[in-house]
Write an enzyme that holds these catalytic residues in place. Structure first.
Site, PDB file in Angstrom:
ATOM      1  N   ASP A 140       0.818  -1.219   0.000  1.00 15.18           N
ATOM      2  CA  ASP A 140       0.000   0.000   0.000  1.00 15.18           C
ATOM      3  C   ASP A 140       0.849   1.266   0.000  1.00 15.18           C
ATOM      4  OD1 ASP A 140      -1.668  -2.208   0.887  1.00 15.18           O
ATOM      5  OD2 ASP A 140      -3.193  -0.706   1.300  1.00 15.18           O
ATOM      6  N   ARG A 186       0.411   3.065  17.597  1.00 15.31           N
ATOM      7  CA  ARG A 186       0.064   4.243  16.815  1.00 15.31           C
ATOM      8  C   ARG A 186       0.436   5.577  17.467  1.00 15.31           C
ATOM      9  NH1 ARG A 186       0.967   1.062  13.218  1.00 15.31           N
ATOM     10  NH2 ARG A 186      -0.707   0.236  11.911  1.00 15.31           N
ATOM     11  N   ASP A 231      -7.125   2.301  11.718  1.00 18.96           N
ATOM     12  CA  ASP A 231      -5.855   3.018  11.803  1.00 18.96           C
ATOM     13  C   ASP A 231      -5.928   4.437  11.258  1.00 18.96           C
ATOM     14  OD1 ASP A 231      -4.253   1.333  13.220  1.00 18.96           O
ATOM     15  OD2 ASP A 231      -3.368   0.354  11.489  1.00 18.96           O
ATOM     16  N   SER A 278      -2.963  -8.344   4.292  1.00 17.83           N
ATOM     17  CA  SER A 278      -2.236  -7.177   4.774  1.00 17.83           C
ATOM     18  C   SER A 278      -1.727  -7.457   6.181  1.00 17.83           C
ATOM     19  CB  SER A 278      -3.178  -5.963   4.786  1.00 17.83           C
ATOM     20  OG  SER A 278      -2.550  -4.847   5.367  1.00 17.83           O
TER      21      SER A 278
END
Length: 420
Positions: A15, A94, A123, A179
């Site tokens: 990605d 994150r 996310d 993914s």
């Protein structure tokens, strides 16, 4: 002319490699940013790939120690968990990544930041809320929510075709299109064949944790010492040398527990979870170190933590903190408030837990505390008349019996007898 500098959160995967090329097509100058949060990554190869695609610069920030000390260990202290199973591996990373990315964006004079998060995932929320809290005037470019991007790349097949056209090497294939997101706490897998929740993940998907069926036949014993709810020492017998070893630094503790757990098949999960944006998602996770540390911490609290404090923490602090992390609200006033409640609850959580890791299982062998032991063997004994006497229970029963008798009588008067 360039439209300006953009700092892209670059993983080196499918990605973000496509997004890097796409941003360049749109006329932006791109700084490729990567955070080292313990993922097993060839950072030099990622740098070479980003620069080859056309990034102006590649910046990698080592966040591993900060990640453990500021985020992962507090998560252990509060027993963080989402929907009873997921130990928040992606969510926990994150805030650290977002903070490092904003710092790099400011250092490099970027007017905008960008990420490769899907428009259907959590996310995007985690990153963007963090960006706006840390730098309220930042511009965020979100390719997966822009029609000109998602209409061009309708799925992973289109991404793979584009990567092939541009000569961008990627690990994903049309046969293995899932993914992944990896850090030192875990790795996640989603998309591709995993979108059918009844499809069993293929054995060659799992990357980090030994298949429990193939794990060693000899159990791995270890002990974890906690001070105020924080792991401060891990002692274990090295399988290769047979020697007893100990580690004490936060990062070494986390990595040691991770390596031992992974080798013994601990920490694989497969769940369907509720995303923040009201979609259900099937995810597979390998969360070895947090599985062991959380199990040990929960067990020690049984010995050392006051009953009422534990109940209040479990009812409010743990679920609130876990939900806020999952929903991307780490840098929010409510999460800041909840975080202040973690440390006070851990003042008495001091002691050691002995564990056994065996073929996917974490087995508690025992626990002890030299300073905070709230368990009194004499009081609890069924064989000694000392401390808490059998008659002392009379008062507890008498208080509760008043309410229970009224409930039973009311049901009887209504012709609604209690049944099993």
């Amino acid at each position: 002319m360039s439209k300006g500098k953009v700092c892209l959160a670059y993983s080196g995967g499918l990605d973000t490699s496509v997004i890097l090329a796409w941003l360049l097509e749109q006329g932006y100058e791109v700084i490729a940013f990567m955070a080292n949060v313990g993922q097993e990554e060839d950072f030099e190869a990622a740098k070479e790939k980003a620069l080859k695609i056309g990034a102006t610069k590649f910046v990698c920030v080592d966040c591993r120690e900060q990640f453990v000390e500021d985020i992962l260990f507090p998560a252990v202290q509060v027993n963080a968990v989402y929907e009873d199973v997921y130990l928040l591996g992606t969510s926990l990373a994150r805030p650290v990544i977002a903070k490092a990315q904003i710092d790099v964006a400011e250092q490099e004079g970027c007017f905008a930041v960008s990420h490769g998060c899907t428009g259907k995932g959590n996310d995007q929320i985690r990153f963007e809320l963090s960006f706006y809290a840390l730098k309220p005037d930042v511009t965020v470019i979100t390719p997966w929510r822009l029609p000109e991007f998602f209409e061009r790349f309708a799925g992973r097949k289109d991404l793979l075709d584009y990567a092939a056209e541009k000569g961008i090497p990627v690990a994903q294939t049309k046969a293995k299109p899932w993914s992944t997101d990896e850090n030192q706490a875990h790795i996640s897998y989603e998309a591709g064949i995993l979108e059918d929740p009844n499809v069993t993940p293929p054995n060659d998907m799992w990357k980090l944790i030994t298949d429990p069926m193939d794990a060693p036949d000899t159990p791995q014993d270890l002990s974890i010492e906690f001070v105020k709810g924080l792991p401060v020492k891990v002692t274990y017998k090295d399988s290769a040398s047979g020697q007893e070893k100990s580690v004490t630094s936060p990062l070494d503790i986390f990595l040691t527990v991770s390596n031992l757990a992974r080798a013994n098949g601990v920490g694989r999960i497969d769940i369907v979870e509720n995303r923040y944006i009201n979609l259900k998602s099937r995810g597979c996770y390998e969360q070895a170190p947090l599985t062991v540390l959380r199990k040990a911490h929960v067990d020690l609290e049984g010995l050392t933590l006051d009953k009422e404090v534990r109940q209040l923490r479990d009812q409010f602090v743990t679920p609130s903190y876990s939900k806020l992390l999952y929903n991307g609200s780490y840098f929010s006033p409510e999460c800041e408030y909840v975080r202040t409640m973690i440390k006070p609850s851990q003042e008495t959580v001091n002691g050691t837990v002995r564990l056994c890791l065996y073929k996917g299982n974490v087995i508690v062998l025992g626990r002890y505390s030299e300073t905070e032991n709230l368990y009194d063997a004499t009081e609890s004994s069924m064989d000694e008349l000392a401390g808490f006497l059998p008659t002392d229970a009379t008062g507890f029963i008498a208080i509760q019996s008043i309410r229970i008798k009224k409930y039973g009588q009311a049901k009887k008067e209504k012709g609604q007898p209690l049944t099993l």
